[in-house]
Scaffold this active site. Sequence first.
Site, PDB file in Angstrom:
ATOM      1  CB  SER A  33       1.900 -13.272   0.863  1.00  0.00           C
ATOM      2  OG  SER A  33       0.509 -13.096   0.799  1.00  0.00           O
ATOM      3  CB  ALA A  35       6.774 -16.108  -4.335  1.00  0.00           C
ATOM      4  CG  ASP A 166      -4.420 -22.552  -0.030  1.00  0.00           C
ATOM      5  OD1 ASP A 166      -5.538 -22.082   0.258  1.00  0.00           O
ATOM      6  OD2 ASP A 166      -3.454 -21.844  -0.351  1.00  0.00           O
TER       7      ASP A 166
END
Length: 930
Positions: A33, A35, A166
Amino acid sequence: MTSRQEGASSHGSRRSSRHVGSFIIDREIGKGSFAQVYMGWHKESKAAVAIKSVELERLNKKLKENLYGEIQILKTLRHPHIVALHDCVESSTHINLIMEYCELGDLSLFIKKRDKLITHPATHDMARKYPSAPNSGLHEVVIRHFLKQLSSALEFLRAKNYVHRDVKPQNLLLLPSQAFREERALPIMEASQDSLIPISGLASLPMLKLADFGFARVLPSTSLADTLCGSPLYMAPEILRYERYDAKADLWSVGTVLYEMITGRPPFRARNHVELLRKIEAAEDVIKFPREVSVTPDLKALVRSLLKRSPVERLSFENFFAHHVVTGDILGLVEDDIPKPPKRELETIRQGEALPSSPRVQMARQLSSDPRDTRSSPKSPRSSPRSSTVNSSADAAPRRQSQNAERRLSISSHNSGQGLGIQRPAPPIQSHTAPNHPRAADRSGREPQPSSLRVARQPSDVSLTEEEKAAQDVMFERDYVVVERRHVEVNALADELAANEKLGQNNSSAKSSPLQRRYTQQGSATSTTGAIPTPASRTALVAQGRAGQDRRSSYEKALSASPGSASSAISKAIQDASLRLFGYKVNTMRQKGSSPPLYQPFPAYPTPTSAGLLSDGKGSQVSDEDAKAAQAIEEFATRSDCVYGFAEVKYKQLLPMAPSMDYGLGGVSPDKGTSEEDGLTVDATVALSEEALVLYVKSLTLLARAMDIASLWWSKKTRAESSVVSQTLVQRINAVVQWVRQRFNEVLEKSEVVRLKLTEAQKLLPEDHPSNPAHQGEDSIASSAVGAKQVYLTPGISAEKLMYDRALEMSRAAAIDEVTNENLPGCEISYLTAIRMLEAVLDSDDEATARNISSGKEIAKDATQEGSDLDTEEAAHVRKMITMITGRLNMVRKKQQMIAEANNQAKHVSAMRRLSGDVTPRSVPSYGST
């Protein structure tokens, strides 16, 4: 090298330089999103690296903090199964992270392409020895191999009190086996001498590394976090419920990754996190596996123990790291992978070492134990197979382990990162903690395994429909969802008020009551967080997920308790204005079921008498302050409701079929699209989505202001700064707070639906369209107030302008009706709604106003106008409009009063005539005798 540079991507060719420090940028190998990831080369050694290039202009403050946090974390982490950071080069426009290069990509691609692994040279032998079953996931040997390496990385993180937050297949990167890398002439830059040598699993299989620490943070085992972040498909339910959570949220993600490796798909699929939570709750901890899946029952039991909705019932870290699936031998090995026990290793085993009796004692001991004792424990279920499975050669295994075991287990920072421009802090005393430490061999009593006979296999649909695949791909592309602390605070305060509504009773003993003593342990009165953390709240958290737990107030929203609220004044005004502007009314009729209503007006609470507010007269000053706080809360709630009603007009046009009784919370049916049904063009969809989104955000802001005032008022009362409080007033404030909580969650869910609708529509816009995200700058991101999700808005779109125009339209239409003396009650409603909208335009997110209100200070007429984004002239014009409309409102009320008085007088005269007997009609002639 020249050919590699020519193969760079078009994006890379636009960069001012192909060189980043001592590295050369080559082709693009990935994109996220914020990089791009490139393959790069060290200028001197020609070793391959991965260069994660982040464009600073695309990051807001929160994302920059995450990025710098990731850099700081990676600088301190050195572990073979964690992607290492070689260097960090920052320029005026980019931050470039030089990281380890993982040739095989991520685990999600590995799973999706499992049928083609045999065609890849690096995975040919693995696919030949351990093929994937049809309509299933990976082979169980491969699953257990990856699980061992992932648990090794997580155990290392837990020893340092890190929570990743994550964990997902996209963040699990893969390297070819060491033997394959040595055969090829492609050198890969190593962070240390053993950074590319696995310390668990099989040496002949690909090596797994945990990556992307953008959301990681230090979180001790006794602490709770409250920021919702991670990937939707892999988020723990406590995060989805906006509750505080601990590091065990990572274990839920591990369970979802395990399930996907077993079956080839995530355990729960949904379009957004709201629908995902609904599916998780509906499953009721029953995790089913397809019949085609052929894995051992203990692996299924491990997945089920990880996928528990309640963190309390979920498997603990200690038991997970000690689970026999993680620590035991991998079953079903073939050919060279079959372990060959080394002969000389028996001579170095120590026999007198006592084993810990509990996981907590064990963890405490490991954090302070000697590294030599750690690696030479006689009954380590993980160190023993490691000696025979990590290296396929039996002769090389003892020699390599005797030389490198201590260095691997300590993950020493002294030998890593030298000469790479990374200044690393001195290692702490406990830095030698082994990621894989010894444990007791017999843990059957601690880990009871459910019988496989009790697990009823249910037939499942193996083949995914095209719609499901598309939805799954969309979720794979969606990197993360971030919801800030405000959502936790709103629900926490509402729960606390609901649980302690009877604060005003027994005022004489308020200071000495157990309730009062319990709440005196809270934070300072000047806290600006809005939520008041209390032991009671944490106790309630422990009970989450148990049988009988009722969360309808947060998600299955009960309808308003106000009778007749569907026909309230604001609702009618919104309908009338919609009829004039758009040709139809917004339907406010309630539907049956748990689906939240399209528009739930703010309930009109009965105003208590002054005697009830003033109590016995002794605490008149305090009660007056409480009444002011209650009035301020209700005013903010009313303004928010006006803005919400306006947003619902946009939402109704954008999603005419949603929310339905079957797919509440703003969702749509998975098998029904909306692009063909709603008949809107792409431009119209973008415009409506932008307008609805900014209005929803404005409504959320006003609701948050109301909760801030309630929080400060509640904090003051629970600290016994004032012992006199009316029970009626407490009930009044609690009723408003519960309504605000309900509306806050509803608006939050709908704003997420609108955001997704907007981002999908923007992708369909032409490149030269002014609303295309490519033409938007940072100002357009900030104006949305949800910049953390990178929502781009067309310049000029603002909630204040929309609200001002709407208020002007409503007041003009009401003025026409007033002149013609038509529908005077409707005129009054329209004027009131216009005034509330204009007051919301002047309102700003200034917490000083809330403090003044809650502390009992006098509220100025335009107190909420301080700090507004409007300039002086605009604010003065809006105030002038409010004054004018207020004057018209007073005139309408006078007319209504005069009409009412005339009607009452006429009724009185008519009644008097009937009483006097004069009932002969005057128009009828009287015939007397002549």
